[in-house]
Design an enzyme around this catalytic site. Structure first.
Site, PDB file in Angstrom:
ATOM      1  N   CYS A  12      16.543  24.109 -61.099  1.00 26.17           N
ATOM      2  CA  CYS A  12      15.630  23.128 -61.683  1.00 26.17           C
ATOM      3  C   CYS A  12      14.197  23.614 -61.538  1.00 26.17           C
ATOM      4  O   CYS A  12      13.730  23.866 -60.421  1.00 26.17           O
ATOM      5  CB  CYS A  12      15.841  21.792 -60.980  1.00 26.17           C
ATOM      6  N   CYS A  15      12.063  21.253 -59.518  1.00 29.13           N
ATOM      7  CA  CYS A  15      12.352  21.333 -58.077  1.00 29.13           C
ATOM      8  C   CYS A  15      11.732  22.578 -57.462  1.00 29.13           C
ATOM      9  O   CYS A  15      11.253  22.549 -56.317  1.00 29.13           O
ATOM     10  CB  CYS A  15      13.859  21.364 -57.837  1.00 29.13           C
ATOM     11  N   ASP A 396      -3.215  53.300 -85.161  1.00 29.72           N
ATOM     12  CA  ASP A 396      -3.707  54.668 -85.105  1.00 29.72           C
ATOM     13  C   ASP A 396      -2.837  55.469 -86.077  1.00 29.72           C
ATOM     14  O   ASP A 396      -1.643  55.171 -86.218  1.00 29.72           O
ATOM     15  CB  ASP A 396      -3.556  55.196 -83.678  1.00 29.72           C
TER      16      ASP A 396
END
Length: 701
Positions: A12, A15, A396
């Site tokens: 979680c 949590c 480039d």
């Protein structure tokens, strides 16, 4: 000093933030960090481990025992698998008990019915209940607090059936909430499995197996068919083909012989070879890539930071709204207290921010992991998010849009002996232009012979003789005046205006022919620009040090929108800044070496470089394989991530707002609340996991 620990049971995101805050409150713990996406804890050494483990235990999280004979990933996986199985068994028993009580109904005494519902709810929700109760006494309003109040309230007003369903469905919701991150981590661990664990070292002709951590520079290792290269190394004996897909994303085998470099983690397909270790494993390309991919998953995007901040204010606001719904109608309008308390409990459930918090991290991890499998290293979620927004890309030219190797693009022949003489004169030269000319001769079926004598004139070209005749080759100043005629001079000017480097071959009396040489375009460059336009890039820009005519021709051939020529490396930087000030954000694609200043200045820097150190260090995104078509694929992934995150947030919030509106007429039920909350979590998770699905094009490119 800081120590890294693997965690298990971390399912979680909300949590993990709470645990991190509590650990940081310990003495010396202010720099502690929990990485939810990779289940890691970084802990200052002075923090007492027992106190940390006690805090982690409150959320059923544990530190993986690194002394175990299993690998850390296997150990963590076995723990999580065990926890998942336990939770599913509990949910299964709870569901059976609930159905039994529901079917039996009035046929059993009230006390027995209540007891069955209570046990069913307790089995599914006891962990949530105790965590929530503890938080309630501390006045901490988390998801567990909301659910605990809802459970107590449901049983208090006699809604045992609905209270039990809430407990069962929330337990299922907890499982599903962790499911997305478990799947994303599983995909990540598959990526990490490419890391070799042992090496076959050769000492005095004897082969012994050692852990890769014991390898030293210059050690000689034996790599048999089917084995992984233990670390970056150089072939010193033998030849074979290697699968480098784990590092570069290249699906085709790459041939290697004496003197060629090997990537650690690549797989030997055929014969046995000997190689000398050129980098300790922790300094190898593979180790850097895996470390950067893990780190990348933990960088918070602006969207995630917004969600985190929003969730902090959102939970207390929901608690307040629930109290108002429960008490204001009875107090102000004399409404039925039991009915509106029920509505208040439903608000608490629908208010859980699970789906909202999950809306971004699973998608970000999936996008970074999928790109890594394609051989594209994205250094953070913030760069993945930017990649999906970018509208301007500067390239480039040399080494990026072109291969950096000269080729014969035009050839004008005035004499039948032209190719024979040109090939003879260039046959012994190592100059790249000489290689281009001899390659052209071979492709035209010319048998390459030797001149009787040869001499190099520095800065001009070559002088040689064959059968008593002198021949000249090089730029215009190398050719005798007597050899020129009007047609030849006109053709030289035409080739120059077309942007070619001109190489002329002549005798003393006539021009035999001339070559128009240029840097070879990558075969995929035109398709790249077309793909970028299709996916919404509005301005493709080429930056080059070549003169304007060359730049114009290349830009025209591949379909570039804009080009800037005659630029020194420092002027490329100035040009990037100018584009930013005039037309907004710009991404720069370069080779990661001479383009470093421009790559660093651009809003997003992408380096091409076969895993070179300079490329990995300087850019935000690295195309580990020098294949430009990986770029539009990666941008498509980034756009998909952005779309899914946007949908997830809108869907999670929209569903909650709709459910909350149903409370005003008193129509919201606990069943509807928990189904809406769980439904949002499931859809958000599954949608985010679709990002991991690679297309057929990605697998073969």
């Amino acid at each position: 000093m800081m120590t890294e620990y693997r965690l298990t049971g971390l399912s979680c995101a909300h949590c993990s933030e709470k645990l991190e805050r509590e650990i940081r409150n310990l003495d010396h713990g202010s720099e502690a960090k929990i990485f939810y996406n990779t289940s890691k804890l970084i802990l200052p050494d002075k923090v007492p481990l027992t106190a940390v483990e006690k805090i982690l235990k409150t959320e059923n999280v544990a530190i993986v025992n690194s002394d175990s004979s299993q690998s850390e990933d296997e150990h963590a996986h076995s723990h999580e698998h065990g926890n998942d199985k336990k939770l599913l068994i509990q949910l299964g028993i709870s569901t059976v008990l609930f159905l039994a009580a529901f079917i039996l109904g009035d046929k059993i005494p009230w006390g027995a019915s209540f007891a069955i519902y209570f046990v069913a709810a307790g089995l599914s929700g006891y962990q949530t209940f105790f965590k929530g109760l503890k938080n309630l006494f501390r006045l901490k309003f988390t998801i567990d607090t909301l659910m605990t109040v809802a459970l107590i309230g449901a049983f208090a007003i006699g809604d045992y059936k609905e209270g039990t369903v809430v407990a069962i469905l929330f337990g299922l919701n907890e499982y599903l909430e962790g499911f997305g991150m478990r799947q994303a981590r599983k995909s990540m661990s598959e990526l990490l499995k490419v890391a070799p664990k042992t090496a076959n070292i050769l000492v005095n002709g004897e082969v012994s197996q050692i852990p890769i951590s014991k390898l030293q520079l210059k050690d000689v290792v034996l790599i048999r068919a089917g084995e992984k290269v233990p670390s970056d190394a150089t072939v010193i004996e033998g030849a074979s083909s290697f699968n480098e897909a784990a590092i570069t994303g290249e699906s085709m085998p790459v041939e290697k012989q004496i003197g060629d470099a090997l990537f650690g983690g690549s797989i030997n397909n055929e014969g046995t070879i000997k190689a000398e270790i050129s980098a300790l494993y922790e300094d190898s390309s593979l180790a850097k890539i895996l470390h950067l991919v893990e780190e990348a998953q933990e960088t918070k995007t602006p969207t995630e930071l917004f969600i985190d901040k929003f969730a902090r204010y959102y939970t207390p606001a929901i608690m307040l709204f629930a109290v108002m719904i429960a008490f204001l109608p009875p107090l102000l309008f004399g409404a039925d207290f039991s009915k509106w308390l029920y509505e208040g409990l439903a608000v608490l459930i629908i208010g859980c921010p699970c789906a909202l918090i999950l809306s971004s991290p699973v998608a970000i991890v999936s996008g970074i992991t999928r790109s890594a499998k394609n051989g594209v290293l994205i250094k953070g979620g913030v760069f993945l998010e930017q990649l999906g927004k970018i509208k301007q890309i500067a390239f480039d030219k040399t080494g990026t849009l072109t291969s950096g190797k000269p080729v014969v693009a035009e050839m004008i022949k005035y004499n039948d002996h032209f190719m024979d003489i040109a090939a003879r004169m260039e046959s012994d030269s190592l100059h790249p232009i000489a290689s281009a000319i001899t390659q052209k001769a071979k492709s035209d079926g010319v048998k390459i012979g030797k001149m009787d004598s040869m001499e190099t004139i520095a800065g001009k070209g070559l002088v040689g003789s064959l059968a008593g005749v002198s021949y000249f080759m090089g730029n215009e100043s190398q050719i005798p005046d007597g050899a020129w005629d009007e047609r030849a001079r006109s053709d030289v000017q035409s080739l120059k205006q077309a942007g070619y480097t001109v190489v002329v071959t002549a005798s003393e009396s006539q021009i035999l022919g001339m070559f128009g040489i240029r840097d070879a375009l990558r075969p995929e460059s035109r398709e790249l620009i077309s793909d970028l336009h299709q996916i919404g890039v509005t301005n493709t820009i080429m930056l080059t040090g070549d003169h304007v005519k060359t730049a114009e021709k290349v830009a025209s051939e591949i379909g570039m929108d804009t080009y800037y020529a005659d630029l020194l490396p420092e002027q490329k930087l100035d040009q990037i800044q100018k584009i930013q000030s005039e037309t907004g954000k710009v991404m720069m694609v370069g080779d990661g070496i001479n383009d470093s200043p421009a790559l660093a200045t651009a809003d997003l820097g992408i380096a091409m470089g076969k895993g070179t150190d300079s490329a990995i260090e300087v850019a935000d995104v690295v195309l580990m394989q020098d294949h430009l078509l990986k770029l539009p694929i990666t941008i498509r992934i980034a756009k998909k991530v952005r779309k899914i995150i946007g949908f997830n947030i809108a869907f999670a919030l929209g569903l909650k707002i709709l459910a909350l509106l149903l409370t005003l007429p008193g129509l919201l039920t606990l069943w509807m609340a928990i189904m809406a909350d769980m439904g949002a979590t499931i859809i958000v998770t599954l949608l985010s996991l679709t990002i991991l699905i690679r297309t057929k094009e990605e697998k073969i490119l």
